[in-house]
Write an enzyme that holds these catalytic residues in place. Structure first.
Site, mmCIF file in Angstrom:
data_model
loop_
_atom_site.group_PDB
_atom_site.id
_atom_site.type_symbol
_atom_site.label_atom_id
_atom_site.label_comp_id
_atom_site.label_asym_id
_atom_site.label_seq_id
_atom_site.Cartn_x
_atom_site.Cartn_y
_atom_site.Cartn_z
ATOM 1 N N LYS A 78 -65.037 -25.327 -31.624
ATOM 2 C CA LYS A 78 -63.879 -24.999 -32.465
ATOM 3 C C LYS A 78 -63.857 -25.966 -33.635
ATOM 4 O O LYS A 78 -64.386 -27.075 -33.551
ATOM 5 C CB LYS A 78 -62.606 -25.175 -31.621
ATOM 6 C CG LYS A 78 -61.417 -24.406 -32.116
ATOM 7 C CD LYS A 78 -61.358 -22.995 -31.585
ATOM 8 C CE LYS A 78 -60.164 -22.257 -32.166
ATOM 9 N NZ LYS A 78 -60.050 -20.885 -31.680
ATOM 10 N N GLY A 178 -43.860 -11.908 -29.835
ATOM 11 C CA GLY A 178 -44.678 -12.057 -31.052
ATOM 12 C C GLY A 178 -45.323 -10.742 -31.422
ATOM 13 O O GLY A 178 -46.121 -10.194 -30.654
ATOM 14 N N GLY A 180 -47.262 -10.089 -34.123
ATOM 15 C CA GLY A 180 -48.229 -10.355 -35.192
ATOM 16 C C GLY A 180 -49.440 -9.456 -35.022
ATOM 17 O O GLY A 180 -49.336 -8.333 -34.519
ATOM 18 N N VAL A 182 -52.071 -9.493 -32.978
ATOM 19 C CA VAL A 182 -52.390 -9.068 -31.603
ATOM 20 C C VAL A 182 -51.218 -8.305 -30.995
ATOM 21 O O VAL A 182 -51.383 -7.197 -30.474
ATOM 22 C CB VAL A 182 -52.757 -10.286 -30.723
ATOM 23 C CG1 VAL A 182 -52.981 -9.864 -29.282
ATOM 24 C CG2 VAL A 182 -54.005 -10.979 -31.262
HETATM 25 P P1 NAD Z 1 -50.234 -13.954 -35.688
HETATM 26 O O1 NAD Z 1 -49.883 -15.193 -36.427
HETATM 27 O O2 NAD Z 1 -50.695 -12.754 -36.435
HETATM 28 O O3 NAD Z 1 -48.999 -13.483 -34.775
HETATM 29 C C1 NAD Z 1 -48.154 -14.345 -34.094
HETATM 30 C C2 NAD Z 1 -46.735 -13.786 -34.295
HETATM 31 O O4 NAD Z 1 -45.864 -14.515 -33.450
HETATM 32 C C3 NAD Z 1 -46.243 -13.935 -35.725
HETATM 33 O O5 NAD Z 1 -45.776 -12.683 -36.217
HETATM 34 C C4 NAD Z 1 -45.107 -14.963 -35.594
HETATM 35 O O6 NAD Z 1 -44.062 -14.732 -36.520
HETATM 36 C C5 NAD Z 1 -44.661 -14.737 -34.166
HETATM 37 N N1 NAD Z 1 -43.958 -15.851 -33.550
HETATM 38 C C6 NAD Z 1 -44.193 -17.190 -33.678
HETATM 39 N N2 NAD Z 1 -43.334 -17.889 -32.919
HETATM 40 C C7 NAD Z 1 -42.562 -16.968 -32.273
HETATM 41 C C8 NAD Z 1 -41.505 -17.070 -31.332
HETATM 42 N N3 NAD Z 1 -41.047 -18.240 -30.915
HETATM 43 N N4 NAD Z 1 -40.950 -15.929 -30.879
HETATM 44 C C9 NAD Z 1 -41.391 -14.731 -31.297
HETATM 45 N N5 NAD Z 1 -42.375 -14.578 -32.201
HETATM 46 C C10 NAD Z 1 -42.954 -15.690 -32.673
HETATM 47 O O7 NAD Z 1 -51.308 -14.411 -34.592
HETATM 48 P P2 NAD Z 1 -52.247 -13.473 -33.717
HETATM 49 O O8 NAD Z 1 -53.583 -13.424 -34.335
HETATM 50 O O9 NAD Z 1 -51.507 -12.230 -33.378
HETATM 51 O O10 NAD Z 1 -52.400 -14.389 -32.417
HETATM 52 C C11 NAD Z 1 -51.346 -14.485 -31.461
HETATM 53 C C12 NAD Z 1 -51.756 -15.456 -30.376
HETATM 54 O O11 NAD Z 1 -52.957 -14.984 -29.743
HETATM 55 C C13 NAD Z 1 -52.078 -16.868 -30.849
HETATM 56 O O12 NAD Z 1 -51.697 -17.775 -29.834
HETATM 57 C C14 NAD Z 1 -53.593 -16.873 -30.984
HETATM 58 O O13 NAD Z 1 -54.144 -18.160 -30.837
HETATM 59 C C15 NAD Z 1 -53.971 -15.984 -29.818
HETATM 60 N N6 NAD Z 1 -55.278 -15.320 -29.959
HETATM 61 C C16 NAD Z 1 -55.505 -14.492 -31.011
HETATM 62 C C17 NAD Z 1 -56.723 -13.859 -31.134
HETATM 63 C C18 NAD Z 1 -56.990 -12.914 -32.281
HETATM 64 O O14 NAD Z 1 -57.991 -12.171 -32.221
HETATM 65 N N7 NAD Z 1 -56.149 -12.881 -33.299
HETATM 66 C C19 NAD Z 1 -57.729 -14.063 -30.183
HETATM 67 C C20 NAD Z 1 -57.473 -14.903 -29.086
HETATM 68 C C21 NAD Z 1 -56.227 -15.531 -28.990
#
Ligand code: NAD
Length: 344
Positions: A78, A178, A180, A182
């Site tokens: 990482k 969340g 976002g 995912v």
């Molecule tokens: P993202 O930033 O697109 O989405 C996260 C969402 O969570 C955002 O919309 C944010 O506003 C919201 N959020 C933050 N704090 C919050 C809270 N307290 N309550 C409610 N909502 C809240 O990120 P993502 O790419 O969707 O990733 C989400 C999680 O999955 C992260 O922990 C990331 O490390 C993990 N992850 C993502 C991937 C990927 O392919 N994107 C792969 C493996 C792990």
């Protein structure tokens, strides 16, 4: 110093500091036993250099476990960059990151993570060949989040099948924390299979889009404690802890967020509450699995979807180990990862 203890304890192979001009980046390679170390670049406004170092050590170890358990020929690594992506990200910084990655000669392959987009990777790729997840216009697959969501979706269905005897989502309630990249894609998949989806986000626009799609929105304070079949953390880590566990009203926890348990020992509290936890590094491997298809060359969405579907078998395997050996689901998942790492 505690951090050196951690490096010794977890047997990290290599830690490099890219301190150049205004760039402060750290690459940690936890293991290259199964292949080059692969994991994304996280850009975050870390309050201190020590916290950035701790994060990269923890995240690179998690990538080793994720890649090993997913059956990939990739090790764990990482990169973290200290800075606010909204203010500090520049072409110059991204090019310097490209040089930093290139200087490791392919021992580490980078990808996107929080604060870094696939468009940023396109700039980074001007200086290094060791990048995956480039935008389709650069020959890559673009954002891998929909595949992460797909892997979580298969994991949820497999856990439901284990608990209820059928993988049907009809009449089941899933609470997604969340919405976002995912969480939103996951909600879409769940709604298509007639689940009731409860969701929340701290960004109103994300809630609005999800509401229009059919998600019932609750406040961020309510989501963890909403009565449901599945709680799916898709925002941030550490939310399952000794304070939140006694108030949970779900039967299964299965989501996309990394490091959902604040401490490994929290699994014991979950077991006492009768909550089935699908470890994050098994459920959220869909993104890296799809990137591995890109690395093999000849990426197609169909091939990636098929490979991500394999997560179902892995969740079944971990639930079998959990049941037969009477160990926690976390121990079962670690057993699967270490069996590959130790060549069993
Ligand atoms: P993202 O930033 O697109 O989405 C996260 C969402 O969570 C955002 O919309 C944010 O506003 C919201 N959020 C933050 N704090 C919050 C809270 N307290 N309550 C409610 N909502 C809240 O990120 P993502 O790419 O969707 O990733 C989400 C999680 O999955 C992260 O922990 C990331 O490390 C993990 N992850 C993502 C991937 C990927 O392919 N994107 C792969 C493996 C792990």
């Amino acid at each position: 110093m505690a951090v050196f203890e951690k490096i010794r304890e977890n047997k990290h192979e290599f830690v490099a500091f890219g301190w150049k001009d205004k760039v402060k980046a750290i690459i940690a390679i936890h293991s290259t036993k199964l292949g080059p170390a692969c994991g994304g670049i996280r850009m975050w406004n870390y309050p201190s250099e020590e916290e950035a170092l701790e994060d990269v050590l923890r995240l690179s170890l998690a990538m080793t476990l994720k890649n090993a358990a997913a059956g990939l020929n990739l090790g764990g690594g990482k990169c973290v960059v200290i800075g606010d992506p909204a203010k500090d990200k520049s072409e110059q910084l991204l090019l310097a990151l490209g040089d930093f990655v290139q200087s490791l000669g392919g021992t580490y392959i980078t990808a996107e993570d929080i604060g870094i987009t696939s468009e940023d990777l396109a700039i980074i790729s001007r200086r290094t060949n060791y990048v995956v997840g480039l935008p389709p216009s650069f020959g890559g697959m673009g954002d891998c989040s929909p595949y992460t969501a797909l892997g979580v979706f298969h994991s949820i269905k497999t856990a439901i099948e284990y608990l209820y005897g059928s993988s049907s989502l009809e009449g089941k309630t899933v609470a997604v924390q969340g919405l976002g990249k995912v969480g939103f894609s996951l909600a879409q998949l769940l709604l298509e299979e007639k689940a009731r989806v409860i969701g929340c986000d701290i960004v109103e626009e994300r809630c609005k889009l999800a509401r229009e799609m059919g998600v019932e929105i609750v406040s961020p304070e309510e989501i963890l404690f909403f009565p449901c079949d599945v709680l799916s953390p898709c925002a941030r880590g550490g939310i399952i802890n000794e304070k939140t566990i006694p108030q949970l009203k779900c039967k299964i926890i299965c989501g996309g967020a990394n490091n959902q348990l604040e401490k490994d020992e929290d699994i014991k509290l979950l077991e006492r509450m009768g909550i089935l936890y699908i470890p994050d590094f098994i459920a959220n491997a869909g993104g890296i699995i799809s990137l591995s298809v890109e690395m093999e060359g000849d990426f197609t969405p169909e091939k990636a979807k098929e490979k991500v579907k394999g997560i179902r078998e892995r969740v079944r395997e971990l639930l079998t180990i959990h049941k037969e050996k009477k160990v926690s689901t976390l121990e079962a998942a670690l057993e699967m990862a270490y069996a590959r790492l130790e060549g069993e």
